[in-house]
Design an enzyme around this catalytic site. Sequence first.
Site, PDB file in Angstrom:
ATOM      1  N   LYS A  13       0.907  -1.377   0.117  1.00  0.00           N
ATOM      2  CA  LYS A  13       0.063  -0.044   0.196  1.00  0.00           C
ATOM      3  C   LYS A  13       0.919   1.291   0.182  1.00  0.00           C
ATOM      4  O   LYS A  13       0.539   2.191  -0.802  1.00  0.00           O
ATOM      5  CB  LYS A  13      -1.071   0.058   1.314  1.00  0.00           C
ATOM      6  CG  LYS A  13      -1.817  -1.209   1.301  1.00  0.00           C
ATOM      7  CD  LYS A  13      -2.697  -1.294   2.554  1.00  0.00           C
ATOM      8  CE  LYS A  13      -2.174  -0.844   3.914  1.00  0.00           C
ATOM      9  NZ  LYS A  13      -1.390  -2.373   4.222  1.00  0.00           N
ATOM     10  N   ARG A  88      -8.920   1.270   9.534  1.00  0.00           N
ATOM     11  CA  ARG A  88      -8.290   0.007   9.948  1.00  0.00           C
ATOM     12  C   ARG A  88      -9.452  -0.904  10.578  1.00  0.00           C
ATOM     13  O   ARG A  88      -9.035  -1.963  10.916  1.00  0.00           O
ATOM     14  CB  ARG A  88      -7.365   0.259  10.963  1.00  0.00           C
ATOM     15  CG  ARG A  88      -6.003  -0.395  11.070  1.00  0.00           C
ATOM     16  CD  ARG A  88      -5.096  -0.663   9.821  1.00  0.00           C
ATOM     17  NE  ARG A  88      -3.787  -1.122  10.131  1.00  0.00           N
ATOM     18  CZ  ARG A  88      -2.601  -0.347   9.693  1.00  0.00           C
ATOM     19  NH1 ARG A  88      -2.691   0.428   8.938  1.00  0.00           N
ATOM     20  NH2 ARG A  88      -1.649  -1.085  10.144  1.00  0.00           N
ATOM     21  N   ARG A 127      12.263  -6.575   4.945  1.00  0.00           N
ATOM     22  CA  ARG A 127      11.994  -5.199   4.689  1.00  0.00           C
ATOM     23  C   ARG A 127      13.019  -4.372   5.580  1.00  0.00           C
ATOM     24  O   ARG A 127      13.313  -4.576   6.843  1.00  0.00           O
ATOM     25  CB  ARG A 127      10.760  -4.774   5.130  1.00  0.00           C
ATOM     26  CG  ARG A 127      10.248  -3.367   4.946  1.00  0.00           C
ATOM     27  CD  ARG A 127       8.808  -3.073   4.641  1.00  0.00           C
ATOM     28  NE  ARG A 127       8.028  -2.773   5.849  1.00  0.00           N
ATOM     29  CZ  ARG A 127       6.947  -2.591   6.143  1.00  0.00           C
ATOM     30  NH1 ARG A 127       6.162  -2.201   5.034  1.00  0.00           N
ATOM     31  NH2 ARG A 127       6.292  -2.739   7.266  1.00  0.00           N
ATOM     32  N   ARG A 161      12.109  -2.398  10.670  1.00  0.00           N
ATOM     33  CA  ARG A 161      11.185  -1.700  11.576  1.00  0.00           C
ATOM     34  C   ARG A 161      10.915  -2.658  12.841  1.00  0.00           C
ATOM     35  O   ARG A 161      10.872  -3.920  12.711  1.00  0.00           O
ATOM     36  CB  ARG A 161       9.787  -1.446  11.002  1.00  0.00           C
ATOM     37  CG  ARG A 161       9.607  -0.200  10.351  1.00  0.00           C
ATOM     38  CD  ARG A 161       8.412   0.017   9.548  1.00  0.00           C
ATOM     39  NE  ARG A 161       7.125  -0.392   9.716  1.00  0.00           N
ATOM     40  CZ  ARG A 161       5.844  -0.400   9.333  1.00  0.00           C
ATOM     41  NH1 ARG A 161       5.692   0.059   8.221  1.00  0.00           N
ATOM     42  NH2 ARG A 161       4.890  -0.667   9.921  1.00  0.00           N
ATOM     43  N   ARG A 172       0.306  -8.882  13.817  1.00  0.00           N
ATOM     44  CA  ARG A 172      -0.467  -7.576  12.720  1.00  0.00           C
ATOM     45  C   ARG A 172      -1.383  -8.200  11.787  1.00  0.00           C
ATOM     46  O   ARG A 172      -2.352  -7.782  11.641  1.00  0.00           O
ATOM     47  CB  ARG A 172       0.670  -6.954  12.094  1.00  0.00           C
ATOM     48  CG  ARG A 172       1.294  -5.815  13.129  1.00  0.00           C
ATOM     49  CD  ARG A 172       2.712  -5.458  12.380  1.00  0.00           C
ATOM     50  NE  ARG A 172       2.720  -4.529  11.550  1.00  0.00           N
ATOM     51  CZ  ARG A 172       3.600  -4.593  10.782  1.00  0.00           C
ATOM     52  NH1 ARG A 172       4.579  -5.236  10.778  1.00  0.00           N
ATOM     53  NH2 ARG A 172       3.426  -3.708   9.549  1.00  0.00           N
TER      54      ARG A 172
HETATM   55  P1  AMP Z   1       1.425   0.543   9.063  1.00  0.00           P
HETATM   56  O1  AMP Z   1       2.777   1.561   8.851  1.00  0.00           O
HETATM   57  O2  AMP Z   1       0.179   1.042   8.453  1.00  0.00           O
HETATM   58  O3  AMP Z   1       1.850  -0.949   8.769  1.00  0.00           O
HETATM   59  O4  AMP Z   1       1.059   0.819  10.678  1.00  0.00           O
HETATM   60  C1  AMP Z   1       1.940   0.605  11.773  1.00  0.00           C
HETATM   61  C2  AMP Z   1       1.203   0.248  13.218  1.00  0.00           C
HETATM   62  O5  AMP Z   1       0.590   1.929  13.190  1.00  0.00           O
HETATM   63  C3  AMP Z   1       0.045  -0.539  13.229  1.00  0.00           C
HETATM   64  O6  AMP Z   1       0.325  -1.835  13.406  1.00  0.00           O
HETATM   65  C4  AMP Z   1      -0.809   0.178  14.087  1.00  0.00           C
HETATM   66  O7  AMP Z   1      -0.081  -0.067  15.500  1.00  0.00           O
HETATM   67  C5  AMP Z   1      -0.576   1.659  14.070  1.00  0.00           C
HETATM   68  N1  AMP Z   1      -1.689   2.197  13.085  1.00  0.00           N
HETATM   69  C6  AMP Z   1      -1.585   2.742  11.679  1.00  0.00           C
HETATM   70  N2  AMP Z   1      -2.856   3.010  11.257  1.00  0.00           N
HETATM   71  C7  AMP Z   1      -3.563   2.760  12.250  1.00  0.00           C
HETATM   72  C8  AMP Z   1      -4.900   3.061  12.193  1.00  0.00           C
HETATM   73  N3  AMP Z   1      -5.876   3.604  11.077  1.00  0.00           N
HETATM   74  N4  AMP Z   1      -5.518   2.720  13.337  1.00  0.00           N
HETATM   75  C9  AMP Z   1      -4.999   2.195  14.241  1.00  0.00           C
HETATM   76  N5  AMP Z   1      -3.815   1.986  14.400  1.00  0.00           N
HETATM   77  C10 AMP Z   1      -2.911   2.347  13.292  1.00  0.00           C
END
Ligand code: AMP
Length: 216
Positions: A13, A88, A127, A161, A172
């Site tokens: 994404k 989410r 990654r 990360r 996740r």
């Molecule tokens: P991502 O970079 O999108 O994989 O997000 C990394 C982490 O940020 C996720 O595992 C959540 O802990 C938090 N996070 C990101 N976007 C959201 C969202 N829309 N709602 C809640 N937590 C989020």
Amino acid sequence: MHLVLLGPPGAGKGTQGKRITQKYGIPNLSTGDMLRATVAEGGELGSKLKEVMDAGQLVSDALILQMIEERLAAPDCENGAIFDGFPRNGDQADALSELLGKHDRLLDAALYFNVSEEEVLRRLSGRLSCPNCGAVFHVTDNPPSRGGVCDACGHDGLKKRSDDEEGVIRQRLGVYREKTAPIIGYYKEKGLLHEIDAGRSPDTVFEDVTSLFGKK
Ligand code: AMP
């Protein structure tokens, strides 16, 4: 143009969102990047967020919605935005429709990047991310040209990360299955869903994305 990017972690994404921004000039609003920027600033909120993120859980809807609302009010979002990693869960999806409606905006499409969990694990465990500019590499698929140096900004310190450890990736994925995957049906019912096979290379996936834009 307002677009939601859906799919499990590691579906691409962020990569596709950045490409859409480059080609069409619509800003990419990544809630994960916004949260990581807050964590990098340190402070009490940052350390609380880090704890939740490193456990592979979702942070509170209230905080996410506040971030999105503020960001969407910025001048560069005047003609639209791409939502990467948001919504989410069902409540966030409802809140997004409400927020867009309040500002006389409409969601044009939800792109669902479909990829197997096996491929997600392979991608995320290899990654490497740049903590300075957010550029993303992969140890075998897209290695940086000079060791741990970022090809995009020159920062010497590419890292994994902290939530890309196998145990956290699995957590996740569980959260995705339980809370996020149901909103695929929500957008399907609204006639906004476009499914894309995201198990292929970023270039091939982007060809599908641009052909959708052509149709729209
Ligand atoms: P991502 O970079 O999108 O994989 O997000 C990394 C982490 O940020 C996720 O595992 C959540 O802990 C938090 N996070 C990101 N976007 C959201 C969202 N829309 N709602 C809640 N937590 C989020």
